[in-house]
Scaffold this motif. Structure first.
Motif, PDB file in Angstrom:
ATOM      1  N   ARG A 296       0.615  -1.220   0.230  1.00 36.88           N
ATOM      2  CA  ARG A 296       0.059  -0.049   0.046  1.00 36.88           C
ATOM      3  C   ARG A 296       0.953   0.841  -0.378  1.00 36.88           C
ATOM      4  NH1 ARG A 296      -3.149   0.205   4.940  1.00 36.88           N
ATOM      5  NH2 ARG A 296      -4.159  -1.784   4.279  1.00 36.88           N
ATOM      6  N   HIS A 297       1.933   1.092   0.531  1.00 38.66           N
ATOM      7  CA  HIS A 297       2.395   2.269   0.959  1.00 38.66           C
ATOM      8  C   HIS A 297       4.169   2.398  -0.296  1.00 38.66           C
ATOM      9  CE1 HIS A 297      -0.298   3.236   4.063  1.00 38.66           C
ATOM     10  NE2 HIS A 297      -0.023   2.392   4.503  1.00 38.66           N
TER      11      HIS A 297
ATOM     12  N   VAL B  63      -0.043   7.262   6.753  1.00 34.91           N
ATOM     13  CA  VAL B  63       0.381   8.018   5.646  1.00 34.91           C
ATOM     14  C   VAL B  63       2.207   7.713   6.153  1.00 34.91           C
ATOM     15  CG1 VAL B  63       0.247  10.393   4.181  1.00 34.91           C
ATOM     16  CG2 VAL B  63      -1.619   9.255   5.549  1.00 34.91           C
TER      17      VAL B  63
END
Length: 836
Positions: free
Chosen positions: A31-32, A168
């Motif tokens: 995802r990151h 994040v």
């Protein structure tokens, strides 16, 4: 509103994902981070065993993982390790790897409940281990969390609950990476408390100095927006260390200056904070002067000096500023070793007769593309040593305060108003580090394992053993290195064709370039000759001026290994006359051309007789005799039909083989019968044309030549979106090869980085010379050619060749040009199938 968890990770460093099996590390990583940034232990386990759950393969898998991670870190790439990493030993080996490559390392811990991890594993059929494994891993993780922050991580990010979903991740550039700043810059050498001289120098550089109500200099601004960069050692020895600090601190705060740490700032900070240090080399003067200042200023100055970083990388990596200099491998890196080198230099651990550290002359061995500006060791005058310069000209000892204007590379100086401090060691020119003569070469330029940085191929490794092989050839047979500005790269063939009867076919080349986004290619006739590079000056004066050759020679024509053709004086004279229109059209007094010298037999007659003709003669003599014997056997009633058919086929193949090499043989006498086929104008005065111009442009320039010595390269352009144009080019290739031509080279009309510069597509009959008369009987086997190494070499050698031309046209010293030319020859000794 959901609360996000901000996580900053080092943009060029290492990140460890830490968590038990089933904690979601792989999902988090996908995802990151990018797919190539995450290196998974499961993936490496599958690489070595075809089963990512094969625990017996774990040691081999981690060997592979460490190799990949180390390679990425060496290349400055963000790398994320997806493994459990719950045991200290596993983490320690990776932290050690990060330190070896001088990068920062973070840990992201996914601390999920044990029950959740067990439930996730149970839902996955590929997870065959039991819940007890997760329990053990959870126990190791809890134990690790107590001391994880002490293991060498820059930061440890622990995510629990909703933090995992709402995190994040932001890559953070290193503090030393200011490559976004392009200047122009004024780099100032060691000031050492000489505030008055600093104000004078800034005035001479054009800065407007700002003063407070007490008349003290507290800042400076350049009306043209230039930025000052201080190399450190602002303090000690001189009469006004507080004045220097006040001025530089004001400039840095206002954004009109940058400053790196010097060893004197580091020691002064320790002293101000109460550490026990030896009070010498001017430290006493600084302490006394700061004691007279108010407490707020001294506190602010201490904080300012303590926060100075080791070095800056500026102007897209073209400029590096460090107090004592910095070797290339440390540029942009962060570690205690990098900081030590930047502050103190490469010390040997010894001291000289004055009690000062003996430093290794790193600048003499520097081969980087970035300009490195430094100070630290005082010299009488700044001198360029390779691509580095020292600006400490001993102002505090009565010398000068020096600045370098960048990118202009202009030196600006002011003389010391007086001698403020007696030097421990007399100032003298640097010993053994003087810039060499522009045409001087040293064997150390090319020996050993080397990494060369190129614009078009990135960093290219030249192994030590390859360099040794190239040195043997280059030192014994090559032309004068002053002429040797380029060697042509190897070229990869097109991917194997599956068409019946063909090993190579144009369609595979067209398809490869189309998939890469190329819209138009040029198909150039591939001459069956000898590759030749022609470097030609218009006259002897131009040769002396541009190549530093004063023996009356005006050029050379040499082979792909740097050997001269025919003693080459006669062909140089003829070819210089033949290409005269290009001198005028390109407004240049020298040219470098990539060519083929024809016919092949002019250079390779001995090879043809000894290798090819002998095979052809043996086959065409023996096979008819075998065929006749089989005919007699058949007449006696023996069943030898299959053998007879095979023999007849081999006889036909042998005849085709002789015809194939025979078409490239024609009589020559000296230069009579010899022609040259130029197909690219490599370079001219001030221009690397091979890197900047399209192949359409090159062929248009060569079309100007009408001398009989020149053979023109037949070609055609193909719009890859047009099936009709593809088919027409294929028919042209078939006609060309059927009439004895070798084949063609397919190239993007406008070259692009990371693209193969050309793919050769050789004809069916020509390939008999390469693979043998009967190769068509083994096409299925030959189609499994492994092209990876060949293609990598083609890209690397192409990039090195372009780099050599760029350095030459930029007027860089001969050793800078020669090391890249030499590297092309060195890579030629890589173990690659020579038939490719």
């Amino acid at each position: 509103m959901e609360q996000t968890r901000q996580i900053g990770v080092p943009a060029t460093g290492l990140v460890l994902l830490v968590g038990v099996s089933g904690s979601g590390k792989s999902t988090f990583g996908a995802r990151h981070f990018g797919p190539h940034q995450v290196i998974s232990s499961d993936f490496c386990r599958a690489l070595v065993s075809d089963d990512e759950n094969d625990q017996d393969a774990t040691p081999d898998a981690f060997d592979v993982l460490h190799y990949i991670v180390g390679t990425r870190l060496r290349r400055g790439l963000l790398t994320v390790v997806d493994a459990t990493n719950v045991q200290a030993a596993a983490r320690a080996s990776l932290v050690r790897l990060a330190k070896e490559h001088h990068v920062l390392v973070d840990a992201i811990v996914l601390d999920v409940p044990e029950s959740v991890a067990i439930e996730r594993n149970a839902a996955r059929p590929d997870r065959s281990f039991g819940a007890h494994v997760v329990t053990r891993q959870q126990r190791d993780l809890k134990r690790s969390l107590k001391h994880l922050r002490k293991e060498g991580f820059r930061r440890v990010h622990v995510l629990r609950g909703d933090d995992v979903e709402h995190a994040v991740v932001t890559p953070e550039k290193p503090w030393n990476d200011r490559s976004d700043l392009h200047g122009p810059f004024d780099v100032v050498g060691d000031v050492h408390g000489c505030a008055a001289e600093l104000v004078l120098l800034l005035g001479r550089l054009g800065y407007d100095v700002e003063r407070d109500t007490a008349g003290r200099a507290v800042g400076a601004v350049h009306p043209a927006g230039r930025t000052a960069v201080f190399v450190g050692d602002l303090v000690d020895r001189g009469p006004d260390t507080p004045g220097v600090l006040r001025l530089v601190m004001g400039m840095v705060a206002a954004g009109t200056a940058l400053c790196v740490a010097g060893n004197h700032e580091a020691k002064l900070v320790r002293a101000l904070r109460g550490a026990k240090v030896q009070v010498r080399h001017g430290l006493a003067e600084s302490l006394a002067q700061l004691a007279a200042e108010d407490e707020v200023f001294t506190r602010d100055a201490t904080t300012f000096m303590d926060r100075l970083i080791s070095h800056y990388v500026l102007d897209d990596g073209r400029l590096v500023v460090a107090h004592a200099g910095l070797k290339e491998a440390y540029h942009g890196r962060a570690s205690a070793r990098v900081r030590s080198f930047a502050l103190y230099g490469d010390t040997t651990g010894e001291t000289d007769e004055y009690g000062l550290p003996v430093r290794h002359p790193w600048a003499r061995e520097y081969r980087g593309a970035a300009v490195v500006v430094y100070g630290h060791t005082p010299v009488v005058e700044p001198e360029w040593v390779n691509n580095t310069i020292c600006l400490d000209t001993g102002v505090v000892f009565g010398g000068k305060l020096t600045a370098l204007r960048y990118p202009e590379k202009e030196i600006v100086q002011v003389a010391a108003l007086e001698q403020h401090f007696e030097p421990v060691r007399p100032l003298a020119p640097p010993t053994g580090t003087e810039e060499r003569e522009p045409t001087a070469l040293a064997v150390t330029d090319v020996t050993g394992t080397r990494w060369l940085t190129t614009e078009h191929s990135g960093k290219v490794k030249v192994p030590e053993e390859n360099a040794a092989a190239a040195l043997e050839v280059m030192s014994r047979f090559a032309v004068d290195p002053r002429w040797l500005v380029y060697l042509p790269p190897t070229m990869a063939p097109a991917p194997a064709s599956r068409l019946d009867g063909f090993l190579e076919h144009p369609e595979q080349a067209f398809e490869e370039y189309a998939r890469a986004g190329v819209t138009e290619v040029v198909c150039e006739e591939k001459h069956m000759g000898s590759r030749a590079v022609a470097v030609l000056a218009r006259d002897a004066d131009a040769a002396r001026r541009r190549f530093a050759v004063a023996d009356g020679r005006t050029g050379t024509v040499y082979t792909r290994t740097g050997r001269a053709f025919f003693g080459d004086d006669a062909i140089v004279a003829r070819l210089t006359t033949a290409v005269a229109p290009l001198f005028d059209a390109l407004d240049t007094d020298w040219l470098a051309l990539d060519c083929e010298l024809l016919p092949w037999s002019a250079k390779a007659e001995g090879l043809i007789k000894e290798q090819y003709a002998s095979v052809g003669a043996a086959a065409t003599t023996a096979l008819p005799a075998v065929s006749a014997a089989l005919t007699r056997a058949t007449a006696r009633g023996l069943d030898v039909a299959d053998l007879a058919e095979r023999t007849d086929r081999r006889a036909a193949n042998a005849a085709s083989y002789r015809a194939a090499y025979g078409s490239y043989v024609r009589p020559t006498d000296g230069l009579d019968g010899v022609t040259v086929a130029p197909f690219q104008v490599l370079a001219a005065q001030g221009r690397n044309l091979a890197a900047t111009e399209s192949h359409r442009w090159h062929l248009e320039q060569i079309a100007r030549l009408t001398d009989p010595l020149v053979t023109h390269t037949r070609h055609r352009y193909v719009d890859l979106a047009s099936p009709e144009q593809r088919d027409a080019a294929t028919r042209w290739w078939l006609d060309l090869t059927a009439s004895g031509g070798e084949g063609m080279v397919v190239k993007p009309v406008t070259p692009g980085r990371r693209l193969q510069p050309g793919l050769k597509v050789r004809g069916r009959e020509y390939l008999r010379i390469v693979y043998g008369p009967d190769y068509t009987d083994s096409l299925d086997l030959l189609r499994d050619r492994r092209l990876g190494r060949k293609r990598a070499l083609a890209l690397h050698e192409h990039g090195l060749g372009l780099e050599a031309l760029s350095r030459f046209v930029a007027g860089e010293p001969l050793w800078r040009v020669h090391e890249t030319v030499f590297a092309v020859l060195a890579l030629e000794s890589e173990p690659v199938d020579p038939r490719l």
